[in-house]
Design a protein around this motif. Structure first.
Motif, PDB file in Angstrom:
ATOM      1  N   ARG A  79       1.002  -1.271   0.022  1.00 39.69           N
ATOM      2  CA  ARG A  79      -0.149   0.008  -0.086  1.00 39.69           C
ATOM      3  C   ARG A  79       0.874   1.186  -0.092  1.00 39.69           C
ATOM      4  NH1 ARG A  79      -4.839   0.195   4.084  1.00 39.69           N
ATOM      5  NH2 ARG A  79      -5.664  -1.557   2.782  1.00 39.69           N
ATOM      6  N   THR A  80       0.347   2.169  -0.737  1.00 35.22           N
ATOM      7  CA  THR A  80       1.210   3.636  -0.785  1.00 35.22           C
ATOM      8  C   THR A  80       0.490   4.465   0.039  1.00 35.22           C
ATOM      9  OG1 THR A  80       1.867   2.854  -3.075  1.00 35.22           O
ATOM     10  CG2 THR A  80       2.010   5.088  -2.546  1.00 35.22           C
ATOM     11  N   PHE A  81       1.531   5.474   0.850  1.00 32.02           N
ATOM     12  CA  PHE A  81       0.941   6.357   1.717  1.00 32.02           C
ATOM     13  C   PHE A  81       1.568   7.587   1.449  1.00 32.02           C
ATOM     14  CE2 PHE A  81       1.140   2.264   3.895  1.00 32.02           C
ATOM     15  CZ  PHE A  81      -0.160   2.133   4.660  1.00 32.02           C
ATOM     16  N   PRO A  82       0.878   8.712   1.940  1.00 28.16           N
ATOM     17  CA  PRO A  82       1.618   9.877   1.530  1.00 28.16           C
ATOM     18  C   PRO A  82       2.688  10.165   2.515  1.00 28.16           C
ATOM     19  CG  PRO A  82      -0.574  10.372   2.692  1.00 28.16           C
ATOM     20  CD  PRO A  82      -0.544   8.813   2.221  1.00 28.16           C
ATOM     21  N   GLY A  83       3.728  11.120   1.850  1.00 25.38           N
ATOM     22  CA  GLY A  83       5.107  11.283   2.632  1.00 25.38           C
ATOM     23  C   GLY A  83       4.954  12.176   3.813  1.00 25.38           C
ATOM     24  N   SER A  84       3.926  11.851   4.685  1.00 28.70           N
ATOM     25  CA  SER A  84       4.062  12.900   5.813  1.00 28.70           C
ATOM     26  C   SER A  84       3.855  12.336   6.948  1.00 28.70           C
ATOM     27  CB  SER A  84       2.542  13.584   5.472  1.00 28.70           C
ATOM     28  OG  SER A  84       1.836  13.838   6.752  1.00 28.70           O
ATOM     29  N   PRO A  85       4.427  12.663   8.232  1.00 27.31           N
ATOM     30  CA  PRO A  85       4.519  12.004   9.203  1.00 27.31           C
ATOM     31  C   PRO A  85       3.395  11.272   9.976  1.00 27.31           C
ATOM     32  CG  PRO A  85       5.882  13.987   9.570  1.00 27.31           C
ATOM     33  CD  PRO A  85       5.210  13.922   8.217  1.00 27.31           C
ATOM     34  N   VAL A  86       2.068  12.171   9.449  1.00 30.89           N
ATOM     35  CA  VAL A  86       0.957  11.264   9.956  1.00 30.89           C
ATOM     36  C   VAL A  86       0.429  10.200   9.264  1.00 30.89           C
ATOM     37  CG1 VAL A  86      -0.138  13.649  10.798  1.00 30.89           C
ATOM     38  CG2 VAL A  86      -0.327  12.882   8.254  1.00 30.89           C
ATOM     39  N   ALA A  87       1.245   9.645   8.587  1.00 33.46           N
ATOM     40  CA  ALA A  87       1.032   8.603   7.852  1.00 33.46           C
ATOM     41  C   ALA A  87       1.615   7.486   8.227  1.00 33.46           C
ATOM     42  CB  ALA A  87       1.431   8.612   6.131  1.00 33.46           C
ATOM     43  N   ILE A  88       2.694   7.597   9.277  1.00 28.47           N
ATOM     44  CA  ILE A  88       3.294   6.729   9.932  1.00 28.47           C
ATOM     45  C   ILE A  88       2.305   5.641  10.801  1.00 28.47           C
ATOM     46  CG2 ILE A  88       5.185   6.070  11.563  1.00 28.47           C
ATOM     47  CD1 ILE A  88       6.240   7.361   9.350  1.00 28.47           C
ATOM     48  N   ALA A  89       1.477   6.275  11.344  1.00 27.58           N
ATOM     49  CA  ALA A  89       0.604   5.492  12.113  1.00 27.58           C
ATOM     50  C   ALA A  89      -0.291   4.794  11.310  1.00 27.58           C
ATOM     51  CB  ALA A  89      -0.516   6.419  12.778  1.00 27.58           C
ATOM     52  N   GLU A  90      -0.579   5.182  10.091  1.00 26.80           N
ATOM     53  CA  GLU A  90      -1.449   4.505   9.161  1.00 26.80           C
ATOM     54  C   GLU A  90      -0.518   3.170   8.489  1.00 26.80           C
ATOM     55  OE1 GLU A  90      -4.508   5.110   8.236  1.00 26.80           O
ATOM     56  OE2 GLU A  90      -4.607   7.310   9.208  1.00 26.80           O
ATOM     57  N   ALA A  91       0.704   3.353   8.382  1.00 29.18           N
ATOM     58  CA  ALA A  91       1.547   2.333   8.159  1.00 29.18           C
ATOM     59  C   ALA A  91       1.595   1.498   8.864  1.00 29.18           C
ATOM     60  CB  ALA A  91       2.808   2.983   7.576  1.00 29.18           C
ATOM     61  N   ARG A  92       1.654   1.555  10.085  1.00 27.52           N
ATOM     62  CA  ARG A  92       1.747   0.697  11.446  1.00 27.52           C
ATOM     63  C   ARG A  92       0.356  -0.298  11.250  1.00 27.52           C
ATOM     64  NH1 ARG A  92       5.449   3.118  15.990  1.00 27.52           N
ATOM     65  NH2 ARG A  92       4.983   1.228  17.035  1.00 27.52           N
ATOM     66  N   ARG A  93      -0.749   0.692  11.384  1.00 26.16           N
ATOM     67  CA  ARG A  93      -1.925   0.038  11.217  1.00 26.16           C
ATOM     68  C   ARG A  93      -2.162  -1.162  10.108  1.00 26.16           C
ATOM     69  NH1 ARG A  93      -5.612   4.514  11.528  1.00 26.16           N
ATOM     70  NH2 ARG A  93      -4.034   5.140  13.354  1.00 26.16           N
TER      71      ARG A  93
ATOM     72  N   PRO B 293       3.008 -13.783  16.359  1.00 18.34           N
ATOM     73  CA  PRO B 293       3.953 -13.357  17.520  1.00 18.34           C
ATOM     74  C   PRO B 293       4.907 -12.400  16.857  1.00 18.34           C
ATOM     75  CG  PRO B 293       3.919 -15.563  17.305  1.00 18.34           C
ATOM     76  CD  PRO B 293       3.130 -15.343  16.079  1.00 18.34           C
ATOM     77  N   ILE B 294       5.352 -12.172  15.634  1.00 16.76           N
ATOM     78  CA  ILE B 294       6.190 -11.352  15.200  1.00 16.76           C
ATOM     79  C   ILE B 294       5.639  -9.700  14.698  1.00 16.76           C
ATOM     80  CG2 ILE B 294       8.413 -12.572  14.364  1.00 16.76           C
ATOM     81  CD1 ILE B 294       5.252 -11.845  12.167  1.00 16.76           C
ATOM     82  N   THR B 295       4.597  -9.616  14.752  1.00 19.39           N
ATOM     83  CA  THR B 295       3.741  -8.297  14.459  1.00 19.39           C
ATOM     84  C   THR B 295       4.350  -7.130  14.958  1.00 19.39           C
ATOM     85  OG1 THR B 295       1.701  -9.870  14.157  1.00 19.39           O
ATOM     86  CG2 THR B 295       1.526  -7.394  14.260  1.00 19.39           C
ATOM     87  N   GLU B 296       4.473  -7.345  16.229  1.00 18.70           N
ATOM     88  CA  GLU B 296       4.909  -6.004  17.005  1.00 18.70           C
ATOM     89  C   GLU B 296       6.369  -5.649  16.399  1.00 18.70           C
ATOM     90  OE1 GLU B 296       5.817  -5.108  21.617  1.00 18.70           O
ATOM     91  OE2 GLU B 296       3.539  -6.238  21.192  1.00 18.70           O
ATOM     92  N   ASP B 297       7.102  -6.572  16.252  1.00 19.94           N
ATOM     93  CA  ASP B 297       8.491  -6.413  15.658  1.00 19.94           C
ATOM     94  C   ASP B 297       8.400  -5.860  14.319  1.00 19.94           C
ATOM     95  OD1 ASP B 297       9.684  -7.281  17.828  1.00 19.94           O
ATOM     96  OD2 ASP B 297      10.581  -9.203  17.022  1.00 19.94           O
ATOM     97  N   ALA B 298       7.581  -6.394  13.305  1.00 14.32           N
ATOM     98  CA  ALA B 298       7.236  -5.883  11.992  1.00 14.32           C
ATOM     99  C   ALA B 298       6.831  -4.471  11.936  1.00 14.32           C
ATOM    100  CB  ALA B 298       6.168  -6.959  11.279  1.00 14.32           C
ATOM    101  N   GLU B 299       5.843  -3.960  13.163  1.00  7.62           N
ATOM    102  CA  GLU B 299       5.401  -2.779  12.957  1.00  7.62           C
ATOM    103  C   GLU B 299       6.420  -1.835  13.539  1.00  7.62           C
ATOM    104  OE1 GLU B 299       2.458  -2.697  16.122  1.00  7.62           O
ATOM    105  OE2 GLU B 299       1.903  -0.705  16.056  1.00  7.62           O
ATOM    106  N   LEU B 300       7.417  -2.107  14.422  1.00  6.30           N
ATOM    107  CA  LEU B 300       8.147  -1.313  14.747  1.00  6.30           C
ATOM    108  C   LEU B 300       9.101  -1.053  13.605  1.00  6.30           C
ATOM    109  CD1 LEU B 300       9.667  -2.372  18.254  1.00  6.30           C
ATOM    110  CD2 LEU B 300       8.781  -0.063  17.569  1.00  6.30           C
ATOM    111  N   ILE B 301       9.517  -1.990  12.881  1.00  6.45           N
ATOM    112  CA  ILE B 301      10.474  -1.869  11.843  1.00  6.45           C
ATOM    113  C   ILE B 301       9.915  -0.941  10.723  1.00  6.45           C
ATOM    114  CG2 ILE B 301      11.435  -3.074   9.828  1.00  6.45           C
ATOM    115  CD1 ILE B 301      11.948  -5.584  11.658  1.00  6.45           C
ATOM    116  N   ILE B 302       8.589  -1.044  10.279  1.00  5.69           N
ATOM    117  CA  ILE B 302       8.056  -0.382   9.288  1.00  5.69           C
ATOM    118  C   ILE B 302       7.916   1.114   9.969  1.00  5.69           C
ATOM    119  CG2 ILE B 302       5.747   0.252   8.391  1.00  5.69           C
ATOM    120  CD1 ILE B 302       7.342  -1.995   6.893  1.00  5.69           C
ATOM    121  N   SER B 303       7.917   1.211  11.063  1.00  2.00           N
ATOM    122  CA  SER B 303       7.562   2.467  11.666  1.00  2.00           C
ATOM    123  C   SER B 303       9.160   3.537  11.346  1.00  2.00           C
ATOM    124  CB  SER B 303       7.368   2.553  13.027  1.00  2.00           C
ATOM    125  OG  SER B 303       7.045   3.891  13.507  1.00  2.00           O
TER     126      SER B 303
END
Ligand SMILES: Nc1ncnc2c1ncn2[C@@H]1O[C@H](COP(=O)(O)OP(=O)(O)OP(=O)(O)O)[C@@H](O)[C@H]1O
Ligand SMILES: [Mg+2]
Length: 135
Positions: A8-22, A32-42
């Motif tokens: 999925r493509t997100f706008p290059g704005s800091p508010v999109a970080i939460a969307e990418a995590r979601r 079990p690796i969801t939290e790690d993957a979420e941190l990495i993407i963040s």
């Protein structure tokens, strides 16, 4: 375990970080690796916005998730630029330079592909299928 991929493509704005995590948590749910993957993407999405052309007005970045067997790949494609993703020596007393060190700790492997027109920074994580509780 079936193989699948999604991006999925997100706008290059800091508010999109939460969307990418979601996006990651919605796809992987209670693995079990969801939290790690979420941190990495963040970290990777933050880097795309801060250090590549994705952070310019009208810029964007793309998050990809690929599960194959017991391996998960996550990646962020940015819009390139002169700077290169590189591991900075960890500094306890400095606030910056920690993102890719954290990725190194959490991922089984990671890397960079592409050039000044666009780079993907990817990370691989090992999934333990027996512990997966996808509903
Ligand atoms: N997507 C990217 N495009 C271009 N350069 C990048 C990218 N990601 C990282 N870099 C470069 O690699 C360096 C190290 O990234 P890292 O995430 O470890 O630290 P940081 O972003 O500087 O600080 P922190 O993540 O702790 O806020 C960055 O300072 C930047 O120069
Ligand atoms: Mg960073």
């Amino acid at each position: 375990m079936p193989s699948w991929r999604m991006s999925r493509t997100f706008p290059g704005s800091p508010v999109a970080i939460a969307e990418a995590r979601r996006f990651i948590t919605t796809l992987l749910r209670t693995w079990p690796i969801t939290e790690d993957a979420e941190l990495i993407i963040s970290e990777l999405a933050t880097n795309a916005i801060r250090h590549s052309a994705s952070g310019r007005f009208g810029g964007s970045f793309t998050v990809s998730v690929h599960v194959d067997g017991d391996r998960l790949w996550v990646g962020v494609l940015d819009q390139g630029g002169p700077s290169l993703p590189r591991l900075l020596p960890p500094q306890e007393d400095e606030e910056d330079g920690r993102g890719l060190n954290l990725v190194t700790k959490l991922a089984a492997d990671w890397g960079v592909a592409g050039d000044y027109k666009g780079r993907i920074v990817w990370a691989a994580l090992d999934v333990k299928p027996s512990k997966a509780t996808r509903r």
